[in-house]
Design a protein around this motif. Structure first.
Motif, PDB file in Angstrom:
ATOM      1  N   ARG A  31       3.619  -9.922 -10.541  1.00 62.24           N
ATOM      2  CA  ARG A  31       4.139  -8.965  -9.547  1.00 62.24           C
ATOM      3  C   ARG A  31       3.657  -7.570  -9.910  1.00 62.24           C
ATOM      4  NH1 ARG A  31       8.909  -9.547  -6.326  1.00 62.24           N
ATOM      5  NH2 ARG A  31       9.734 -11.635  -6.449  1.00 62.24           N
ATOM      6  N   PRO A  32       3.298  -6.768  -8.903  1.00 59.93           N
ATOM      7  CA  PRO A  32       2.958  -5.370  -9.204  1.00 59.93           C
ATOM      8  C   PRO A  32       4.197  -4.642  -9.728  1.00 59.93           C
ATOM      9  CG  PRO A  32       2.430  -5.922  -6.921  1.00 59.93           C
ATOM     10  CD  PRO A  32       3.169  -7.074  -7.502  1.00 59.93           C
ATOM     11  N   ARG A  33       4.056  -3.908 -10.805  1.00 64.85           N
ATOM     12  CA  ARG A  33       5.204  -3.195 -11.385  1.00 64.85           C
ATOM     13  C   ARG A  33       5.602  -1.983 -10.569  1.00 64.85           C
ATOM     14  NH1 ARG A  33       3.871  -1.641 -17.175  1.00 64.85           N
ATOM     15  NH2 ARG A  33       5.907  -0.666 -16.961  1.00 64.85           N
ATOM     16  N   PHE A  34       4.620  -1.255 -10.025  1.00 66.05           N
ATOM     17  CA  PHE A  34       4.911   0.016  -9.354  1.00 66.05           C
ATOM     18  C   PHE A  34       4.730  -0.048  -7.844  1.00 66.05           C
ATOM     19  CE2 PHE A  34       3.449   0.946 -13.669  1.00 66.05           C
ATOM     20  CZ  PHE A  34       4.625   1.489 -14.164  1.00 66.05           C
ATOM     21  N   ARG A  35       4.231  -1.187  -7.340  1.00 64.53           N
ATOM     22  CA  ARG A  35       4.071  -1.404  -5.899  1.00 64.53           C
ATOM     23  C   ARG A  35       3.269  -0.314  -5.208  1.00 64.53           C
ATOM     24  NH1 ARG A  35       6.004  -4.825  -3.136  1.00 64.53           N
ATOM     25  NH2 ARG A  35       6.664  -3.504  -1.435  1.00 64.53           N
ATOM     26  N   THR A  36       2.116  -0.012  -5.742  1.00 69.22           N
ATOM     27  CA  THR A  36       1.212   0.934  -5.096  1.00 69.22           C
ATOM     28  C   THR A  36      -0.028   0.180  -4.631  1.00 69.22           C
ATOM     29  OG1 THR A  36      -0.001   1.476  -7.118  1.00 69.22           O
ATOM     30  CG2 THR A  36       1.971   2.806  -6.625  1.00 69.22           C
ATOM     31  N   VAL A  37      -0.721   0.740  -3.644  1.00 70.02           N
ATOM     32  CA  VAL A  37      -1.955   0.131  -3.163  1.00 70.02           C
ATOM     33  C   VAL A  37      -2.987   0.097  -4.287  1.00 70.02           C
ATOM     34  CG1 VAL A  37      -3.871   0.360  -1.524  1.00 70.02           C
ATOM     35  CG2 VAL A  37      -1.513   0.725  -0.764  1.00 70.02           C
ATOM     36  N   GLY A  38      -3.023   1.135  -5.123  1.00 70.52           N
ATOM     37  CA  GLY A  38      -3.941   1.158  -6.259  1.00 70.52           C
ATOM     38  C   GLY A  38      -3.690   0.017  -7.223  1.00 70.52           C
ATOM     39  N   GLU A  39      -2.431  -0.251  -7.515  1.00 66.22           N
ATOM     40  CA  GLU A  39      -2.107  -1.357  -8.419  1.00 66.22           C
ATOM     41  C   GLU A  39      -2.431  -2.699  -7.769  1.00 66.22           C
ATOM     42  OE1 GLU A  39       1.539  -2.922 -11.219  1.00 66.22           O
ATOM     43  OE2 GLU A  39       2.032  -1.776  -9.431  1.00 66.22           O
ATOM     44  N   LEU A  40      -2.145  -2.829  -6.469  1.00 71.32           N
ATOM     45  CA  LEU A  40      -2.502  -4.042  -5.746  1.00 71.32           C
ATOM     46  C   LEU A  40      -4.005  -4.307  -5.887  1.00 71.32           C
ATOM     47  CD1 LEU A  40      -2.173  -6.347  -3.658  1.00 71.32           C
ATOM     48  CD2 LEU A  40      -2.395  -4.584  -1.886  1.00 71.32           C
ATOM     49  N   ARG A  41      -4.801  -3.278  -5.669  1.00 70.48           N
ATOM     50  CA  ARG A  41      -6.264  -3.429  -5.753  1.00 70.48           C
ATOM     51  C   ARG A  41      -6.728  -3.763  -7.166  1.00 70.48           C
ATOM     52  NH1 ARG A  41      -8.105   1.306  -1.523  1.00 70.48           N
ATOM     53  NH2 ARG A  41      -7.419   0.171   0.336  1.00 70.48           N
ATOM     54  N   GLU A  42      -6.007  -3.317  -8.174  1.00 69.89           N
ATOM     55  CA  GLU A  42      -6.348  -3.680  -9.566  1.00 69.89           C
ATOM     56  C   GLU A  42      -6.044  -5.146  -9.857  1.00 69.89           C
ATOM     57  OE1 GLU A  42      -4.402  -1.094 -12.346  1.00 69.89           O
ATOM     58  OE2 GLU A  42      -5.253   0.703 -11.442  1.00 69.89           O
ATOM     59  N   LEU A  43      -5.000  -5.691  -9.225  1.00 69.91           N
ATOM     60  CA  LEU A  43      -4.583  -7.069  -9.487  1.00 69.91           C
ATOM     61  C   LEU A  43      -5.350  -8.106  -8.654  1.00 69.91           C
ATOM     62  CD1 LEU A  43      -0.726  -6.484  -9.674  1.00 69.91           C
ATOM     63  CD2 LEU A  43      -2.261  -6.999 -11.578  1.00 69.91           C
ATOM     64  N   ILE A  49      -4.007 -16.792  -5.402  1.00 70.59           N
ATOM     65  CA  ILE A  49      -3.053 -16.924  -4.300  1.00 70.59           C
ATOM     66  C   ILE A  49      -2.286 -15.609  -4.187  1.00 70.59           C
ATOM     67  CG2 ILE A  49      -0.986 -18.149  -3.484  1.00 70.59           C
ATOM     68  CD1 ILE A  49      -1.993 -20.546  -5.232  1.00 70.59           C
ATOM     69  N   VAL A  50      -2.086 -15.136  -2.947  1.00 69.55           N
ATOM     70  CA  VAL A  50      -1.273 -13.944  -2.721  1.00 69.55           C
ATOM     71  C   VAL A  50      -0.120 -14.322  -1.812  1.00 69.55           C
ATOM     72  CG1 VAL A  50      -1.187 -11.636  -1.701  1.00 69.55           C
ATOM     73  CG2 VAL A  50      -3.206 -12.336  -2.992  1.00 69.55           C
ATOM     74  N   VAL A  51       1.096 -14.022  -2.260  1.00 66.84           N
ATOM     75  CA  VAL A  51       2.285 -14.171  -1.428  1.00 66.84           C
ATOM     76  C   VAL A  51       2.585 -12.776  -0.903  1.00 66.84           C
ATOM     77  CG1 VAL A  51       4.707 -14.865  -1.332  1.00 66.84           C
ATOM     78  CG2 VAL A  51       3.112 -16.098  -2.825  1.00 66.84           C
ATOM     79  N   GLY A  52       2.423 -12.608   0.400  1.00 68.04           N
ATOM     80  CA  GLY A  52       2.451 -11.289   1.023  1.00 68.04           C
ATOM     81  C   GLY A  52       3.773 -10.555   0.960  1.00 68.04           C
ATOM     82  N   ASP A  53       3.687  -9.287   1.316  1.00 67.18           N
ATOM     83  CA  ASP A  53       4.824  -8.370   1.338  1.00 67.18           C
ATOM     84  C   ASP A  53       5.223  -8.137   2.787  1.00 67.18           C
ATOM     85  OD1 ASP A  53       6.618  -6.240   0.652  1.00 67.18           O
ATOM     86  OD2 ASP A  53       5.048  -4.839   1.211  1.00 67.18           O
ATOM     87  N   TRP A  54       6.472  -8.398   3.127  1.00 65.28           N
ATOM     88  CA  TRP A  54       6.915  -8.228   4.504  1.00 65.28           C
ATOM     89  C   TRP A  54       7.350  -6.806   4.821  1.00 65.28           C
ATOM     90  CZ3 TRP A  54       9.069 -11.855   1.184  1.00 65.28           C
ATOM     91  CH2 TRP A  54      10.232 -11.462   0.543  1.00 65.28           C
ATOM     92  N   SER A  55       7.351  -5.911   3.846  1.00 67.29           N
ATOM     93  CA  SER A  55       7.769  -4.537   4.108  1.00 67.29           C
ATOM     94  C   SER A  55       6.658  -3.699   4.730  1.00 67.29           C
ATOM     95  CB  SER A  55       8.224  -3.867   2.806  1.00 67.29           C
ATOM     96  OG  SER A  55       7.096  -3.529   2.005  1.00 67.29           O
ATOM     97  N   GLY A  56       5.421  -4.148   4.610  1.00 66.25           N
ATOM     98  CA  GLY A  56       4.289  -3.375   5.129  1.00 66.25           C
ATOM     99  C   GLY A  56       3.763  -2.351   4.146  1.00 66.25           C
ATOM    100  N   ALA A  57       4.403  -2.215   2.982  1.00 62.38           N
ATOM    101  CA  ALA A  57       3.994  -1.216   1.991  1.00 62.38           C
ATOM    102  C   ALA A  57       2.687  -1.587   1.291  1.00 62.38           C
ATOM    103  CB  ALA A  57       5.095  -1.019   0.952  1.00 62.38           C
ATOM    104  N   LEU A  58       2.380  -2.877   1.215  1.00 68.30           N
ATOM    105  CA  LEU A  58       1.170  -3.344   0.540  1.00 68.30           C
ATOM    106  C   LEU A  58       0.346  -4.203   1.503  1.00 68.30           C
ATOM    107  CD1 LEU A  58       2.715  -4.264  -2.921  1.00 68.30           C
ATOM    108  CD2 LEU A  58       1.396  -2.228  -2.338  1.00 68.30           C
ATOM    109  N   PRO A  59      -0.319  -3.564   2.463  1.00 75.47           N
ATOM    110  CA  PRO A  59      -1.084  -4.321   3.454  1.00 75.47           C
ATOM    111  C   PRO A  59      -2.328  -4.971   2.846  1.00 75.47           C
ATOM    112  CG  PRO A  59      -1.497  -1.983   3.709  1.00 75.47           C
ATOM    113  CD  PRO A  59      -0.420  -2.124   2.661  1.00 75.47           C
ATOM    114  N   LEU A  60      -2.750  -6.068   3.445  1.00 76.35           N
ATOM    115  CA  LEU A  60      -3.950  -6.772   3.024  1.00 76.35           C
ATOM    116  C   LEU A  60      -4.976  -6.669   4.148  1.00 76.35           C
ATOM    117  CD1 LEU A  60      -2.213  -9.921   1.575  1.00 76.35           C
ATOM    118  CD2 LEU A  60      -3.275  -8.077   0.274  1.00 76.35           C
ATOM    119  N   GLY A  61      -5.963  -5.835   3.938  1.00 76.14           N
ATOM    120  CA  GLY A  61      -7.016  -5.655   4.929  1.00 76.14           C
ATOM    121  C   GLY A  61      -8.369  -6.010   4.357  1.00 76.14           C
ATOM    122  N   SER A  62      -9.411  -5.608   5.044  1.00 77.98           N
ATOM    123  CA  SER A  62     -10.759  -5.970   4.613  1.00 77.98           C
ATOM    124  C   SER A  62     -11.130  -5.349   3.268  1.00 77.98           C
ATOM    125  CB  SER A  62     -11.780  -5.594   5.682  1.00 77.98           C
ATOM    126  OG  SER A  62     -11.708  -4.215   5.971  1.00 77.98           O
TER     127      SER A  62
END
Length: 105
Positions: A31-43, A49-62
């Protein structure tokens, strides 16, 4: 061993622990510790496998899909796919294999 990246916002929502119980020692849950887009991109480069976020805070785009060469599956819990479109995610090689189902909805 698969690396499962869980983006859900609430650590105590039960989702992460349910996944850990289901996969046991066969997979590694992160799990991302700080829930930032930068951390998402590092992980993402190590995620299978990615289990998505329903809050919209960590979108998965191209841009995110391009960082995930090992990606086999994106699971979006809940209703709708507001946090990632099949058109944008399809640019990732692994996601291409699993995006057709979401096109039908």
């Amino acid at each position: 061993m698969n690396r499962i990246l869980v983006l859900a916002a609430d650590e105590d929502d039960g989702l992460g622990s349910a996944i850990r119980r289901a996969v046991g020692d066969t997979d590694y849950v992160v799990r991302p510790r700080f829930r930032t887009v930068g951390e998402l991109r590092e992980l993402l480069p190590e995620a299978d496998i990615v289990v998505g976020d329903w809050s919209g805070a960590l979108p998965l785009g191209s841009a995110e899909a391009a960082l995930a060469p090992r990606l086999k599956l994106i699971q979006q819990p809940g209703v709708g796919v507001n946090s990632g479109s099949s058109a944008s995610v399809r640019s990732g090689a692994g996601a291409r294999r699993c995006s057709r189902h979401s096109d039908a909805t």
